[in-house]
Design an enzyme around this catalytic site. Structure first.
Site, PDB file in Angstrom:
ATOM      1  N   ASP A  65       0.925  -1.249   0.103  1.00  0.00           N
ATOM      2  CA  ASP A  65      -0.009   0.091  -0.073  1.00  0.00           C
ATOM      3  C   ASP A  65       0.738   1.153  -0.083  1.00  0.00           C
ATOM      4  O   ASP A  65       1.840   1.285   0.655  1.00  0.00           O
ATOM      5  CB  ASP A  65      -0.926   0.012   1.092  1.00  0.00           C
ATOM      6  N   ILE A  66       0.516   2.286  -0.915  1.00  0.00           N
ATOM      7  CA  ILE A  66       1.341   3.712  -0.854  1.00  0.00           C
ATOM      8  C   ILE A  66       1.195   4.227   0.346  1.00  0.00           C
ATOM      9  O   ILE A  66       2.119   5.252   0.566  1.00  0.00           O
ATOM     10  CB  ILE A  66       0.824   4.350  -2.161  1.00  0.00           C
ATOM     11  N   ASN A 126     -12.892  -2.905   2.261  1.00  0.00           N
ATOM     12  CA  ASN A 126     -13.784  -1.747   2.373  1.00  0.00           C
ATOM     13  C   ASN A 126     -14.915  -1.876   1.186  1.00  0.00           C
ATOM     14  O   ASN A 126     -14.457  -1.891   0.048  1.00  0.00           O
ATOM     15  CB  ASN A 126     -13.050  -0.621   2.714  1.00  0.00           C
ATOM     16  N   HIS A 155     -10.252  -5.183  -3.426  1.00  0.00           N
ATOM     17  CA  HIS A 155      -8.825  -5.287  -2.936  1.00  0.00           C
ATOM     18  C   HIS A 155      -8.967  -5.645  -1.273  1.00  0.00           C
ATOM     19  O   HIS A 155      -9.814  -4.991  -0.395  1.00  0.00           O
ATOM     20  CB  HIS A 155      -7.910  -4.132  -2.842  1.00  0.00           C
ATOM     21  N   HIS A 192      -7.286  -5.312   2.203  1.00  0.00           N
ATOM     22  CA  HIS A 192      -5.833  -5.241   2.657  1.00  0.00           C
ATOM     23  C   HIS A 192      -5.118  -6.249   3.779  1.00  0.00           C
ATOM     24  O   HIS A 192      -6.065  -6.747   4.591  1.00  0.00           O
ATOM     25  CB  HIS A 192      -6.442  -3.966   3.746  1.00  0.00           C
TER      26      HIS A 192
HETATM   27  P1  5GP Z   1      -9.811   1.532   0.371  1.00  0.00           P
HETATM   28  O1  5GP Z   1     -10.111   2.529   1.181  1.00  0.00           O
HETATM   29  O2  5GP Z   1     -10.352   1.700  -1.094  1.00  0.00           O
HETATM   30  O3  5GP Z   1     -10.131   0.302   0.937  1.00  0.00           O
HETATM   31  O4  5GP Z   1      -8.365   1.643   0.109  1.00  0.00           O
HETATM   32  C1  5GP Z   1      -7.403   2.080  -0.887  1.00  0.00           C
HETATM   33  C2  5GP Z   1      -5.967   1.757  -0.681  1.00  0.00           C
HETATM   34  O5  5GP Z   1      -5.371   1.988  -1.815  1.00  0.00           O
HETATM   35  C3  5GP Z   1      -5.452   2.865   0.501  1.00  0.00           C
HETATM   36  O6  5GP Z   1      -5.080   2.239   1.385  1.00  0.00           O
HETATM   37  C4  5GP Z   1      -4.482   3.624  -0.257  1.00  0.00           C
HETATM   38  O7  5GP Z   1      -3.463   4.045   0.485  1.00  0.00           O
HETATM   39  C5  5GP Z   1      -4.079   2.654  -1.596  1.00  0.00           C
HETATM   40  N1  5GP Z   1      -3.770   3.249  -2.676  1.00  0.00           N
HETATM   41  C6  5GP Z   1      -4.364   4.384  -3.164  1.00  0.00           C
HETATM   42  N2  5GP Z   1      -3.686   4.453  -4.581  1.00  0.00           N
HETATM   43  C7  5GP Z   1      -2.660   3.809  -4.605  1.00  0.00           C
HETATM   44  C8  5GP Z   1      -1.538   3.524  -5.506  1.00  0.00           C
HETATM   45  O8  5GP Z   1      -1.509   4.424  -6.369  1.00  0.00           O
HETATM   46  N3  5GP Z   1      -0.362   2.521  -5.162  1.00  0.00           N
HETATM   47  C9  5GP Z   1      -0.732   1.776  -4.203  1.00  0.00           C
HETATM   48  N4  5GP Z   1       0.275   0.974  -3.890  1.00  0.00           N
HETATM   49  N5  5GP Z   1      -1.655   1.914  -3.292  1.00  0.00           N
HETATM   50  C10 5GP Z   1      -2.732   3.028  -3.359  1.00  0.00           C
END
Ligand code: 5GP
Length: 114
Positions: free
Chosen positions: A30-31, A87, A100, A102
């Site tokens: 995760d970034i 999520n 996705h 986590h």
């Molecule tokens: P969500 O909130 O949709 O469950 O999680 C999205 C996740 O994607 C977040 O934890 C965010 O940090 C990660 N994320 C968003 N953009 C990127 C990206 O370009 N590269 C990576 N590796 N992670 C990302």
């Protein structure tokens, strides 16, 4: 429909620190990590979220979970423990509309989640 960020990562069009990949899934760091170990595992198939899956996705989702456990072992989290989070939808904080999981570990986590 245009590709999501995760679709582009899975297709090799955007860089990411990939920790595992095969014909069905890709796992990458995760970034913006929320724990010492924070990896996302995604299907190559563009499914929006867990609320969008159909019965035909069952083998893919089973594979994704088995591989998530392998990734957690690879990250050294098997003994200390880890958490898997999906999520789904606005209240859960879904930001990227590509399913996705986590994989989070390396610190003690609270319950219930905030
Ligand atoms: P969500 O909130 O949709 O469950 O999680 C999205 C996740 O994607 C977040 O934890 C965010 O940090 C990660 N994320 C968003 N953009 C990127 C990206 O370009 N590269 C990576 N590796 N992670 C990302």
């Amino acid at each position: 429909m245009s590709k999501t960020i995760f679709q582009k990562i899975a297709d090799g069009e955007l860089p990411a620190q990939i920790v595992y990949q095969d014909e069905w899934v890709v796992a990458f760091r995760d970034i913006n990590p929320q724990a010492p170990s924070h990896v996302l595992i995604v299907p190559r198939k563009p499914i929006r979220n867990l609320a969008s899956v159909t019965p035909e996705d069952a083998p893919l989702l089973g594979h994704l979970m088995v591989k998530a456990a392998e990734v957690a072992r690879q990250l050294g989290l098997a003994e200390s423990g880890w958490r898997m989070v999906f999520n789904s939808g606005p209240n859960a904080g879904e930001a990227v509309p590509h399913l996705h999981g986590h994989i989070l570990g390396g610190r003690k986590m609270g319950w219930p989640p905030g």
